[in-house]
Scaffold this motif. Structure first.
Motif, short mmCIF file in Angstrom:
data_model
loop_
_atom_site.label_atom_id
_atom_site.label_comp_id
_atom_site.label_asym_id
_atom_site.label_seq_id
_atom_site.Cartn_x
_atom_site.Cartn_y
_atom_site.Cartn_z
N SER A 236 -5.85 -11.92 14.62
CA SER A 236 -6.13 -12.68 13.40
C SER A 236 -5.00 -12.57 12.38
O SER A 236 -4.90 -13.39 11.47
CB SER A 236 -7.43 -12.20 12.76
OG SER A 236 -7.25 -10.94 12.12
N GLY A 237 -4.17 -11.54 12.52
CA GLY A 237 -3.14 -11.29 11.53
C GLY A 237 -3.67 -10.65 10.26
O GLY A 237 -2.91 -10.43 9.30
N GLU A 238 -4.96 -10.30 10.23
CA GLU A 238 -5.57 -9.71 9.03
C GLU A 238 -5.62 -8.19 9.08
O GLU A 238 -5.99 -7.55 8.10
CB GLU A 238 -7.00 -10.25 8.85
CG GLU A 238 -7.05 -11.74 8.53
CD GLU A 238 -6.36 -12.06 7.21
OE1 GLU A 238 -6.62 -11.34 6.22
OE2 GLU A 238 -5.55 -12.99 7.17
N LYS A 239 -5.28 -7.60 10.21
CA LYS A 239 -5.28 -6.15 10.35
C LYS A 239 -3.94 -5.73 10.96
O LYS A 239 -3.38 -6.45 11.80
CB LYS A 239 -6.41 -5.68 11.29
CG LYS A 239 -7.81 -6.13 10.91
CD LYS A 239 -8.33 -5.36 9.71
CE LYS A 239 -9.76 -5.76 9.38
NZ LYS A 239 -10.73 -5.19 10.32
N ALA A 240 -3.43 -4.57 10.56
CA ALA A 240 -2.16 -4.10 11.09
C ALA A 240 -2.14 -2.59 11.21
O ALA A 240 -2.79 -1.88 10.43
CB ALA A 240 -0.99 -4.58 10.23
N ASN A 241 -1.39 -2.12 12.21
CA ASN A 241 -1.06 -0.71 12.38
C ASN A 241 0.32 -0.45 11.78
O ASN A 241 1.16 -1.35 11.71
CB ASN A 241 -0.99 -0.33 13.85
CG ASN A 241 -2.28 -0.56 14.61
OD1 ASN A 241 -3.33 -0.13 14.18
ND2 ASN A 241 -2.18 -1.21 15.77
N ILE A 242 0.54 0.80 11.41
CA ILE A 242 1.87 1.26 10.97
C ILE A 242 2.33 2.36 11.91
O ILE A 242 1.58 3.31 12.18
CB ILE A 242 1.84 1.82 9.54
CG1 ILE A 242 1.38 0.77 8.53
CG2 ILE A 242 3.21 2.37 9.16
CD1 ILE A 242 1.23 1.32 7.12
N LEU B 281 -0.61 5.09 11.82
CA LEU B 281 -1.78 4.71 11.01
C LEU B 281 -2.39 3.45 11.61
O LEU B 281 -1.75 2.40 11.63
CB LEU B 281 -1.37 4.47 9.56
CG LEU B 281 -0.61 5.60 8.88
CD1 LEU B 281 -0.25 5.23 7.45
CD2 LEU B 281 -1.40 6.90 8.92
N SER B 282 -3.62 3.55 12.08
CA SER B 282 -4.23 2.46 12.83
C SER B 282 -5.35 1.79 12.04
O SER B 282 -5.88 2.33 11.07
CB SER B 282 -4.77 2.96 14.17
OG SER B 282 -5.72 3.99 13.97
N TYR B 283 -5.72 0.60 12.50
CA TYR B 283 -6.81 -0.15 11.88
C TYR B 283 -8.08 -0.05 12.72
O TYR B 283 -8.06 0.24 13.92
CB TYR B 283 -6.42 -1.62 11.67
CG TYR B 283 -6.16 -2.42 12.94
CD1 TYR B 283 -7.21 -2.98 13.68
CD2 TYR B 283 -4.86 -2.67 13.38
CE1 TYR B 283 -6.98 -3.72 14.83
CE2 TYR B 283 -4.62 -3.41 14.53
CZ TYR B 283 -5.69 -3.94 15.25
OH TYR B 283 -5.45 -4.66 16.39
N ASP B 284 -9.21 -0.25 12.07
CA ASP B 284 -10.53 -0.39 12.72
C ASP B 284 -10.91 0.78 13.61
O ASP B 284 -11.57 0.60 14.65
CB ASP B 284 -10.59 -1.70 13.51
CG ASP B 284 -10.74 -2.91 12.60
OD1 ASP B 284 -10.90 -2.73 11.38
OD2 ASP B 284 -10.68 -4.06 13.11
#
Length: 364
Positions: free
Chosen positions: A46-52, A129-132
């Protein structure tokens, strides 16, 4: 900026899992780049969540990964004494959503970056750093795949979930599924003309429940069941949402083998479709693993613990990176109204992360 100041900024970002985390990601990525880290972002479809993924030091094998997540659980229907997205200090505790789970650890890592960057590191330090994570560790597999595609294999990963700085070596996995049974509707006055979807679903639930055990074994939970439309109609659909938590992969395979057998043994006219909702592997790290010696040298507390909650550690282990859990604060405060982390716990994390810099700067 010190750990508390960074935590104040992180808590102010409402990164509840149902929302985008990009505001936090862009702020943290900018901070890391200005501190001299090399930063990579990976996004969901979706492009709405990102990892670093941020790296400090050389692109060499044998580094350390410090892993945390950016999302938090909702505050809906919780009675907070103050705004959950404004960090509040009371009696040596910092209150706010995510303060302990797990923006406290993330803040300590970010605060440590300038100190790491100022040193001559012989091993790299990777901040992941991860999402969800809170809804099934959805972001970390993508992060790990990208990390291994663009860099050498790290020596170990430390996941900073709250353990009060004790070393956590094991936890059960978490596997969630939705099983939808399909039958054939008919008037209930003549059941021979139909095929009930609820009856095989009930038998399925009974078998699942019998697979669960205590004393550290596999646990089973039937979270939701829904089916049928009227008392006098043979039900043509029944949905079962369920999860199980095995202590190891062998136990996971055993449960899934039983479920597969049930799916192939249904009565005529009945079918079932099962889809995965969450797939978090268990963690099993032995005390004599070299990664454990590193964590103890950094100040991780002993004896080790087995954790009742899941983390992304199993994903790192599956990728060939020894992993364990060690982070500030207590899981007892996580997901609660007025969530908090003690200032003393953040101080302990700061000392631990300073030693990470010492370890990375040691002669090889």
């Amino acid at each position: 900026m010190d750990t508390t100041g960074i935590l104040r900024r992180l808590v102010a970002f409402d990164t509840t899992s149902r929302r985008s985390n990009l505001d936090l990601v862009h702020w943290a990525a900018d901070y890391l780049e200005h501190a001299g880290a090399r930063v990579r972002l990976t996004s969901d479809v979706s492009g709405e969540k990102a990892n670093i993924l941020a790296t400090i030091g050389r692109d060499e094998p044998g580094g350390i990964v410090l892993s945390g997540h950016t999302d938090v659980v909702p505050v809906d229907d919780q009675d907070w004494a103050s705004d959950p997205f404004v960090l509040a200090s009371r009696d040596g505790r910092l209150h706010g959503r995510g303060a302990v789970d797990m923006k406290g650890f993330v803040a300590a890592c970010l605060a440590a970056v300038p100190g790491w960057r100022a040193r001559e590191l012989r091993r790299p330090i990777h901040l992941a750093l991860s999402y969800d994570e809170e809804i099934g560790c959805l972001g970390v597999p993508l992060l790990i795949t990208d990390m291994l595609a663009h860099g050498p294999l790290p020596a170990l990963a430390i996941i900073g979930e709250p353990t009060q700085m004790q070393i956590g070596l094991s936890h059960r996995g978490f596997y969630g599924y939705r099983s939808v049974f399909h039958g054939r509707a008919a008037h209930s006055s003549d059941p021979r003309l139909g095929a009930s979807a609820i009856e095989p679903a009930a038998a399925f639930i009974a078998v699942l429940a019998a697979l669960g055990g205590g004393d550290g074994g596999t646990t089973i939970n039937i979270g939701r069941i829904e089916g049928g439309s009227a008392i006098n109609i043979i039900p043509e659909r029944c949905e079962v949402v369920w999860e199980f938590r095995p202590p190891d992969e062998a136990a996971a395979h055993a449960v899934l083998a039983v479920v597969e057998g049930l799916a192939t043994g249904l009565a005529a006219g009945v079918g079932v479709e099962t889809v995965s909702l969450a797939n978090v592997p268990p963690l099993s790290c032995v005390p004599d693993d070299p990664a454990v010696a590193v964590a103890r040298g950094l100040g991780g507390l002993w004896p080790p613990i087995a954790m009742p909650f899941g983390t992304e550690a199993g994903f790192f282990q599956q990728a060939g990176i020894p992993a364990l859990v060690c982070g500030p604060g207590s899981i007892a405060q996580a997901h609660q109204p007025n969530e908090w982390i003690a200032l003393a716990e953040l101080d302990a994390a700061d000392r631990f992360l300073a030693r990470v810099g010492d370890w990375a700067a040691e002669e090889l």
